[in-house]
Design an enzyme around this catalytic site. Structure first.
Site, mmCIF file in Angstrom:
data_model
loop_
_atom_site.group_PDB
_atom_site.id
_atom_site.type_symbol
_atom_site.label_atom_id
_atom_site.label_comp_id
_atom_site.label_asym_id
_atom_site.label_seq_id
_atom_site.Cartn_x
_atom_site.Cartn_y
_atom_site.Cartn_z
ATOM 1 N N GLU A 458 0.829 -1.219 0.000
ATOM 2 C CA GLU A 458 0.000 0.000 0.000
ATOM 3 C C GLU A 458 0.859 1.264 0.000
ATOM 4 O O GLU A 458 0.587 2.206 0.728
ATOM 5 C CB GLU A 458 -0.930 0.031 1.222
ATOM 6 C CG GLU A 458 -2.319 -0.500 0.982
ATOM 7 C CD GLU A 458 -3.068 0.161 -0.159
ATOM 8 O OE1 GLU A 458 -2.880 1.358 -0.394
ATOM 9 O OE2 GLU A 458 -3.809 -0.552 -0.831
ATOM 10 N N GLY A 459 1.910 1.264 -0.791
ATOM 11 C CA GLY A 459 2.828 2.401 -0.807
ATOM 12 C C GLY A 459 3.865 2.194 0.283
ATOM 13 O O GLY A 459 3.538 2.260 1.468
#
Ligand code: FAD
Length: 610
Positions: A458-459
């Protein structure tokens, strides 16, 4: 303090979620219905998830005759979750939902993450369906989203590729129109997809009848070349098994092949897959190419994906927090029962006395209090952000606008801070257990392994930090940052009225000033290379300042309700807040020092010197 009591305090005393039931969308709700949802989830998590957390870790998903085999316990947990109605709980009544506030929904889901983070990946299914409900055609919503929210089918997010993780602009999956009349398919403009998607969580399993993939791919330009950058990216919905316009399986497989299962450090209950799209293993109408239906407009795929980023990141932050709390609770129990060593009195140790329990040693208390301050603080932050999501959706125009701006600035922290510090909490939980913590006879090593993922997906941490310093604190001329500062000032004013908190309020004021000054200095040369060279230390300092604010706000509520500190819960909250102000907040000086001097030690060291 176990989770439910902490949640009750944060939801009802601190955030006053009951007041949400005065809004039209939540008018059927009350504390009673919120409590009923929390009760059910707590029970299912206790009965169907917690007892199998170790089992799903040791019995990794495996492939047998082209099918993924998961433990029976996973199937049963999945069924219980679906039957609870939680998949669509926050959704409209029209989609079978309960119109539950997102804040309560996120709190209820926390029980599952605490019990066994790896068993379920419902967050992906819900995120997938929510995205389609905003960007999909009515047909896509009826066929795909509705069947996902009912639990009949599951969903995935297919962004990453073997060569493109952080840099999605480099994805190479192609989408070509699927012949004559491709635009007229009732499920949306029909394309054929070709490419490899890596790391896809829940990419294959037999938990549901079908799996609905949301896939980023590029439609080539008129010259047949892929358009460079994120501009060329479009979004497609591609089911594992093909369906008709009424959502019935046609009996034909889509050309999406499981190329392999990834064997992970932790979070092993969930499959993680390499999927090959369109390689010809399952030709459709005699041709290679996975059928995918365009979602939204061409070339706007990333914009559609971003729609669900805030909630996905709050979800990741909450999962990290729950793993941290699970370790905290385990190490607290252990510290209360393990006898070892003797206290040092004024005249040294008395070797003839009985050993004490390790919770009586100051250093063990330090490790427990660190865990408590990280994890309960992170939980408060996640719920605060969840409450902003509700405000964004149901508040009046001005408060919705403010909520949106605050979420922009806080989301990188909501995702990254627990990923780093609740992981540190898990490390401390192992330390409290001593050698036993390093074995598989105790649960804490698994919590650490499970939690290690959260700084990556997620990043990744570095990417979130660049998003914060490079974009979020600058956007709209720094209005999000100003708004956050104003909220912090309000808390400081409220807290200053209590003698126990006045010095913390002053310290927060100083920290806020330091962060503001460092932000200016980082950008003083207007050179992104220099400004962003120390983005992670900046995010650490920013995150610690945010958490100090959250703790001050929580402590102000606690002390206002229990001024005599008659309850141990209040004493614990004030102790955790004090720990954070005395042991943690001072760290921001070192982090910000390299930010404001635009220190290039790391950035300029030649590769050969490593
Ligand atoms: C268990 C698991 C589940 C996942 N689930 C999914 C899923 O369901 N769907 C999906 O699409 N993806 C999923 N992912 C993929 C995940 O999002 C990527 O792993 C992540 O985006 C990082 O990409 P990468 O692994 O290619 O690492 P890279 O992008 O190669 O990065 C490696 C390191 O370099 C750093 N780095 C890279 N670029 C920069 C830069 N420009 N500046 C500074 N530092 C940089 C990163 O921060 C990182 O530390 C999952 C991954 C894992 C491990």
């Amino acid at each position: 303090m176990r989770l439910r009591k902490t949640l009750d305090f944060l939801l009802y005393q601190w955030l006053d979620v009951e007041s949400l039931s005065r809004r039209e969308r939540f008018a059927d709700h009350s504390r009673e219905s919120f409590d009923a949802v929390l009760d059910i989830c707590e029970r299912i998590a206790r009965e169907k998830y917690a007892p199998f957390n170790r089992l799903v870790d040791s019995q990794e998903p495996r492939l047998e005759r082209d099918a993924v085999v998961l433990p029976q316990a996973t199937h049963e947990a999945h069924r219980a979750y679906v039957e609870s109605g939680m998949l669509g709980a926050a959704q409209d009544y029209a989609y079978g939902g309960m119109q539950l506030p997102y804040t309560v929904n996120a709190s209820a889901n926390a029980f599952f993450a605490l019990a066994s983070v790896g068993i379920g990946s419902h967050m992906l299914t819900v995120g997938n369906a929510n995205l389609l409900l905003v960007h999909g055609t009515p047909g896509q919503q009826q066929v795909f989203a509705a069947n996902e929210l009912s639990g009949r089918w599951a969903g995935t997010m297919c962004l990453s590729e073997p060569q493109a993780g952080s840099s999605l602009s480099d994805i190479a999956t192609r989408a070509l129109p699927d012949g004559e009349g491709f635009e007229k398919d009732p499920l949306g403009p029909r394309y054929r997809l070709t490419g490899n998607k890596m790391w896809i969580s829940s990419g294959d399993h037999e938990l549901t009848e079908n799996i609905i993939h949301l896939v980023l791919a590029k439609i080539p330009g008129p010259d047949g070349q892929l358009i460079p950058g994120t501009r060329g990216i479009s979004l497609f919905v591609a089911p594992k098994r093909l369906v008709d316009a009424e959502g019935r399986l046609t009996g034909e497989r889509n050309d999406i092949a499981l190329a392999g299962l990834n064997h992970k450090l932790g979070w092993r209950g969930t499959t993680n897959t390499l999927l090959n799209f369109g390689e010809g293993k399952f030709p459709v109408a005699g041709r290679a190419g996975a059928v995918g239906y365009l979602v939204g407009r061409p070339h706007e795929g990333l914009r559609c994906m971003f729609h669900m980023m805030n909630e996905a990141r709050i979800g990741v932050g909450t999962a990290a927090t729950m793993l941290g709390l699970a370790g905290y609770y385990a190490s607290l129990d252990y510290a209360r029962s393990r006898p070892q060593g003797r206290p040092i009195g004024a005249s040294g140790k008395d070797a003839t006395s009985a050993p004490v329990r390790i919770i009586e040693h100051a250093d063990v208390k330090r490790m427990l209090l660190a865990q408590k301050s990280y994890c309960e603080g992170a939980l408060a932050l996640e719920l605060y952000c969840a409450r902003l999501v509700d405000e964004d959706r149901t508040g009046d125009a001005e408060s919705a606008r403010q909520a949106r701006l605050l979420l922009e600035v806080l989301t990188p922290i909501a995702k990254s801070w627990p990923s780093e510090w609740c992981l540190e909490a898990n490390s401390l939980a192992i330390q409290v257990h001593g050698g036993y913590g390093y074995t598989r006879d105790f649960p804490v090593e698994q919590y650490w392994r499970d939690n290690r993922l959260n700084m990556i997906h997620e990043g990744s941490h570095g990417i979130q930090a660049m998003d914060l310093l490079g974009r979020k604190v600058l956007m709209e001329n720094g209005r999000g940052m100003q708004l956050l500062a104003a909220r912090m000032q309000e808390t400081m004013a409220r807290a200053s009225a209590h003698a126990a908190l006045a010095s913390h309020a002053a310290a927060l004021g100083q920290a806020l000033g330091q962060v503001g000054a460092a932000t200016q200095k980082a950008w003083a040369s207007a050179n992104p290379t220099e400004a962003l060279a120390n983005a992670v230390p900046y995010m650490q300092a920013f995150g610690h300042t945010v958490l100090a604010w959250i703790w001050l706000d929580v402590a102000a509520t606690a002390v206002a309700q229990d001024p005599q500190q008659a309850h141990s819960a209040t004493v614990g909250r004030l102790g955790a807040a004090q720990f954070f102000y005395h042991y943690e907040l001072p760290k921001i000086g070192a982090w910000l020092s390299v930010v404001q001097s635009r220190d290039m030690t790391c950035a300029t060291l030649p590769e050969e010197a490593f």
